[in-house]
Design an enzyme around this catalytic site. Structure first.
Site, short mmCIF file in Angstrom:
data_model
loop_
_atom_site.label_atom_id
_atom_site.label_comp_id
_atom_site.label_asym_id
_atom_site.label_seq_id
_atom_site.Cartn_x
_atom_site.Cartn_y
_atom_site.Cartn_z
N LYS A 120 0.83 -1.22 0.00
CA LYS A 120 0.00 0.00 0.00
C LYS A 120 0.85 1.25 0.00
O LYS A 120 0.45 2.27 -0.56
CB LYS A 120 -0.97 0.00 1.19
CG LYS A 120 -2.10 -0.99 0.99
CD LYS A 120 -3.31 -0.69 1.84
CE LYS A 120 -4.40 -1.71 1.56
NZ LYS A 120 -5.53 -1.65 2.48
N LYS A 202 -4.78 -10.52 -6.74
CA LYS A 202 -6.07 -10.79 -6.08
C LYS A 202 -7.13 -9.80 -6.58
O LYS A 202 -6.82 -8.68 -6.99
CB LYS A 202 -5.92 -10.72 -4.55
CG LYS A 202 -5.92 -9.34 -3.98
CD LYS A 202 -6.17 -9.33 -2.48
CE LYS A 202 -6.19 -7.88 -2.01
NZ LYS A 202 -6.48 -7.65 -0.64
N LYS A 205 -11.56 -4.78 -4.14
CA LYS A 205 -12.68 -3.87 -4.33
C LYS A 205 -12.23 -2.44 -4.60
O LYS A 205 -12.97 -1.64 -5.14
CB LYS A 205 -13.65 -3.91 -3.15
CG LYS A 205 -13.09 -3.43 -1.81
CD LYS A 205 -14.20 -3.46 -0.77
CE LYS A 205 -13.76 -3.31 0.68
NZ LYS A 205 -12.56 -4.01 1.14
#
Ligand code: TYM
Length: 337
Positions: A120, A202, A205
């Protein structure tokens, strides 16, 4: 008796989801579906973790709306408010209080090793804030605040749960048995659902680069079918699980998870099918599994009064439960009484 109160027979489950977007099929199959199925056997506490979402810049109005939608979606999927607790993390200040305490029992080196933090901070290089770094401690506080025994999660949260266990063990070692040491719970299939366009990544969302990577739970049938039609496949023509066929294997996993078939059954069903027929049938199976959820969601989100009432009573119950653990912790660490 309070909902989700620990009884002699039932263990406690805690899990959370960030309101950073409409949940993906990955969130659903990896976590939310299990949240529903665990409700009868356990005392379940489910949380929309809006405090976690702040680690990435959010538009205030959009964050508020997304948090509410996620809570309504949980109900639409089958979280039963008579059996389980469902609330917003920011409505229970105990999460932040315990997180501070646990920060003082977590080492920089441990947090530095977190792969999600590394990913991140690369993705949001302009905003590597301290919250992003200490995020796993807040997650540990979420779990330990309720003395949870089991934590249903997808595979990407494995390292965070390991850290939570280490923190609990360390704390218990110093102060006696305060926290149960929680275990992860992974579903039989679906703990790792991959992107439809890049099956080595992966399904996420918060993915915004290519909407065809992700199926969202509120995608309407045409959109779902079109995303599956465009899903990448692999070389060859056989539909079977194979590490060299990440696209096909992912689609088979999705099919197995939505229909409840096991891996071998799913393979058998598509023996002799071509890729395009296979993708259409996987898409149709997903549409059918999402249809009733979407219908219930549309009704729930419109009934403002009922939703507000539930949010209020569940936050009160969560606060009461959290208060018990916090009192115990504060006494142990020596805060003035
Ligand atoms: P979050 O919001 O990213 O995801 C929520 C849950 O969905 C699972 N998941 C997946 N499972 C399978 N395949 C995928 N592609 C996929 N993508 C996501 C995640 O593993 C997760 O279980 N830090 C957590 C939220 C959290 C939490 C907690 C979870 C905060 N406190 C305490 C459990 C207990 C997170 O960001 O999940």
């Amino acid at each position: 008796m309070l909902l989700a109160e620990k009884t002699a027979e039932k263990k406690i489950i805690f899990s959370g989801m960030q309101p950073t977007g409409i949940p993906s099929l990955g969130n659903y199959l990896g976590a939310l579906k299990n949240w529903v199925s665990l409700q009868d056997e356990y005392r379940c506490i489910y949380c929309v973790v809006d405090m976690h979402a702040l680690t990435i810049r959010q538009d205030p109005a959009a964050l508020r709306a997304k948090a509410r939608e996620l809570l309504a979606l949980c109900l639409a999927m089958g979280i039963d408010p008579e059996k389980s607790l469902l609330y917003f993390q920011s409505h229970v200040p105990g999460h932040a209080e315990l997180a501070w305490i646990l920060n003082c029992f977590t080492y920089m080196g441990e947090l530095n090793r977190m792969t999600q933090y590394k990913d991140k901070s690369l993705k949001h290089a302009d905003n590597v804030n301290a919250g992003l770094f200490t995020y796993p401690v807040l997650m540990a506080a979420d779990i330990l605040l309720y003395g949870a025994d089991l934590v249903p999660i997808g595979d990407d949260q494995r390292q965070h749960l390991e850290l939570c266990r280490d923190i609990a063990i360390r704390f218990n070692h110093m102060y006696g048995d305060v926290f149960p040491v929680p275990e992860a719970y992974y579903g039989k299939v679906g703990a790792r659902i991959m992107s439809l366009q890049e099956p080595e990544k992966k399904m996420s969302k918060s993915e915004s680069e290519n909407p065809n990577n992700v199926v969202y739970l509120l995608d309407r049938p045409d959109t779902v079918l079109s995303k599956f039609k465009k899903a990448v496949t692999d070389s060859g023509s056989e539909v079977r699980f194979d590490p060299d066929k990440p696209g096909i294997s992912n689609l088979l996993t999705i099919y197995a998870a939505v229909t409840g078939a096991d891996a071998a059954q799913a393979e058998r069903e598509f023996a002799g099918s071509g890729y395009s027929d296979f993708k259409r049938r996987v898409g149709e199976a997903v549409v059918e599994s999402l249809r009733p959820i979407q219908t219930r969601f549309d009704a729930l989100i419109r009934d403002k009064e009922a939703l507000d009432g539930l949010i209020k009573t569940h936050a009160e119950r969560a606060n009461a439960l959290a208060g018990r653990m916090l009192r115990k912790v504060k006494k142990k660490i020596g805060y003035p009484i």
